[in-house]
Write an enzyme that holds these catalytic residues in place. Structure first.
Site, PDB file in Angstrom:
ATOM      1  N   ALA A 184      86.644  59.272  23.222  1.00  0.00           N
ATOM      2  CA  ALA A 184      86.049  59.898  22.041  1.00  0.00           C
ATOM      3  C   ALA A 184      84.954  58.991  21.479  1.00  0.00           C
ATOM      4  O   ALA A 184      84.650  59.042  20.293  1.00  0.00           O
ATOM      5  CB  ALA A 184      87.115  60.159  20.976  1.00  0.00           C
TER       6      ALA A 184
ATOM      7  N   HIS B 253      82.550  67.289  21.074  1.00  0.00           N
ATOM      8  CA  HIS B 253      82.026  66.181  20.268  1.00  0.00           C
ATOM      9  C   HIS B 253      82.353  66.372  18.782  1.00  0.00           C
ATOM     10  O   HIS B 253      81.465  66.463  17.925  1.00  0.00           O
ATOM     11  CB  HIS B 253      80.523  66.015  20.458  1.00  0.00           C
TER      12      HIS B 253
ATOM     13  N   ASP C 224      88.306  43.375  25.110  1.00  0.00           N
ATOM     14  CA  ASP C 224      87.094  43.236  24.316  1.00  0.00           C
ATOM     15  C   ASP C 224      86.643  41.782  24.399  1.00  0.00           C
ATOM     16  O   ASP C 224      87.263  40.900  23.799  1.00  0.00           O
ATOM     17  CB  ASP C 224      87.329  43.628  22.856  1.00  0.00           C
TER      18      ASP C 224
ATOM     19  N   GLU D 299      74.933  66.385  26.723  1.00  0.00           N
ATOM     20  CA  GLU D 299      75.428  67.308  25.701  1.00  0.00           C
ATOM     21  C   GLU D 299      74.288  68.196  25.205  1.00  0.00           C
ATOM     22  O   GLU D 299      73.141  67.737  25.142  1.00  0.00           O
ATOM     23  CB  GLU D 299      76.035  66.518  24.537  1.00  0.00           C
TER      24      GLU D 299
END
Length: 530
Positions: A230, A279, A171, A261
């Site tokens: 996720a 999802h 990060d 989606e």
């Protein structure tokens, strides 16, 4: 008076409606039905949505009264924030509502991929006892690579460390010392890919992160690695992942999100080593209730005309309680400034002095800007959302200055602007007493002390006897009662200023008559009502 209309476009928890309270007219529509949405949103003051409703520029243009779009969740892929901002519509979400739920799902996918839990369950339910086929791997002493050490990434790291995993992370926006406090070692992305036994992705979807875990990245990982996404679909390149699985360069994957989606057909579904969910990251009763209640509270604030600190398209941050009473004062000073200036300033300075500056007062600049453009912009409502945009479009340079020193008042707010040709206008105000009475205490170099009122007027003239009498006579003949008056002058016989509060708006014709009678160099009326 009719109640503001709050449109609920998707199924939300009952607690959401309870949190809205009785002050609104609640309506419902199917936000996924475009025609129904565009018809229902036309007279809505607020709309609450989840992920199925698309609030784009077309929907915002169809909503003549819309003041707030509230997304009961985190992502805003289905909201055109730029179009909302231009229209002065506040966009709010529930940024912390599902972080625990999302982190728990990522951990669940990680466990499921390690131990083949769903595959073994399906086989057994089909009458097959296949212990050897579904032999898994332990998490203890394995290395977990967390890509994105934000709030959800941190929760995953903490939970998986309890399984005895070594946690590394990538990060670029986190300091190594901060990561070290959590027992996490920061590495470059390439180093993480090379060392991790499990990789879990927790990044926002941006042009920079789209396809981040693609073919090049998947050629640097261990062949035993298992990858979990996720976060957002598209961060992991699904075609590249399918190729890596097929070629044995990746051992398994757990996916909850997809580039497109809903996704019901993917090459990834063909692999027994891939665990897929539709999802479900925010799909718990607790998360839905938290999200609904959070945005319902934001809607209440927004429709009450207050600034919502966590609105995504509003600057300002959290408002300290000591700062909040200054918001309406700063806005009114901005409106008075515009009335006195008669034009848009080239540069605008919002100056804040006194004890209040121990807090973040950026929001006072925003409130003053809202007031400055309130009576300038006719095509749309000026709000905390679009006021900075109007300043930017008109080339106004805006600055905020602060100082803890305020010799004459406990706190002081000044709106000062430089006009065309270099002329400067300044309006100062303060809050007096425990009830925070709004007072105007300065116009340019003139000191006054006058409580703000809905109807005011300011006149400049050369100091001489008889002016107050002439003012009173003309206003009296027009049936306008004077509530308060302050006269200030630079010196005897010099420029003088009279500031008036009256019970009703002074008609332009009456103001012009006064100006001609007293030889005023400027005469400005201000209506702060509403």
């Amino acid at each position: 008076m009719s109640k503001p209309v709050v449109l609920i476009a998707e199924e939300l928890s009952p607690a959401t409606v309870d949190a809205l309270g009785p002050d609104f007219e609640i309506r419902h529509c199917d936000g996924a039905n475009r025609a129904e949405l565009l018809g229902a949103i036309a007279d809505a003051d607020a709309i609450l949505i989840r992920s199925a409703t698309k609030v784009d520029a077309e929907a915002i243009a169809a909503a003549g009264r819309l003041r707030v779009v509230a997304r009961a969740g985190v992502g805003l892929d289905n909201v055109d924030v730029a179009a909302a901002t231009k229209a002065g519509v506040m966009v709010v979400n529930a940024p912390t509502s599902n972080i625990v739920t999302a982190a728990e799902l990522a951990c669940g996918l990680l466990l499921a991929t390690a131990r083949n839990i769903p595959q073994a369950s399906t086989a057994l339910k089909n009458g097959e006892w296949k212990r050897s086929k579904y032999t898994g791997v332990e998490l203890a002493e394995k290395t977990l690579g967390v890509v994105g050490l934000g709030r959800i990434g941190v929760l995953v790291a903490q939970r998986m460390a309890a399984f005895g995993m070594k946690v590394i992370a990538y990060d670029p926006y986190v300091q190594p010392a901060r990561a070290a406090q959590m027992g996490v070692k920061l590495l470059s992305l390439d180093e993480l890919l090379e060392n991790a036994d499990f990789i879990t992705v927790h990044l926002p979807k941006t042009p920079e992160t789209l396809g981040l875990i693609g073919d090049d990245a998947l050629r640097k990982v261990k062949p035993s690695v298992r990858i979990v996404n996720a976060a957002r679909g598209g961060i992991v390149d699904e075609a590249a992942l399918a190729s890596a699985l097929k070629e044995g360069r990746v051992a398994g994957a757990g996916l909850d999100v997809y580039a497109t989606e809903p996704c019901t057909d993917s090459p990834l579904f063909e692999f027994d080593s891939v665990v897929c969910t539709p999802h479900l990251g925010a799909s718990t009763g607790e998360a839905q209730e938290k999200a609904g209640v959070s945005v319902a509270r934001s809607v209440r604030l927004a429709l009450a005309g207050e600034l919502v600190p966590d609105a995504v398209n509003v600057q300002g941050g959290v408002i300290a309680e000591d700062v909040r009473p200054g918001l309406p004062l700063a806005e009114k000073l901005g409106r008075i400034f515009t009335a006195l200036a008669g034009e848009v300033a080239q540069r605008l300075d919002v100056e804040v002095y006194g004890e209040i500056t121990q807090h973040d007062v950026k929001v006072l600049e925003l409130s003053a800007l809202k007031g400055v453009f309130e009576d300038v912009v006719a095509e749309t409502t000026v709000s905390y959302v679009n006021a900075p945009l109007f300043a930017q479009e008109r080339g106004v340079e805006v600055r905020l200055t602060t100082s803890s020193e305020s010799p004459d008042h406990r706190n002081l707010i000044t709106v000062r602007g430089t006009l065309t040709g270099g002329r400067e206008i300044a309006v100062s105000g303060t809050l007096a007493g425990p009830k925070h009475q709004q007072k105007i205490v300065g116009i340019d170099e003139h000191t006054v002390d006058l409580s703000l009122a809905d109807h005011m007027a300011f006149l400049r003239y050369t100091d001489r006897p008889g002016i107050v009498g002439a003012l009173g006579r003309i206003l009296g003949e027009a049936g306008i009662n004077i509530a308060g008056m302050q006269v200030a002058r630079s010196h005897e016989g010099g420029e003088a200023l009279v500031a008036l509060t009256v019970d009703d708006t002074i008609p332009p014709a009456v103001l012009n008559e006064i100006a001609e009678e007293i030889g005023a160099t400027s005469a400005r009326g201000v209506n702060l009502e509403g």
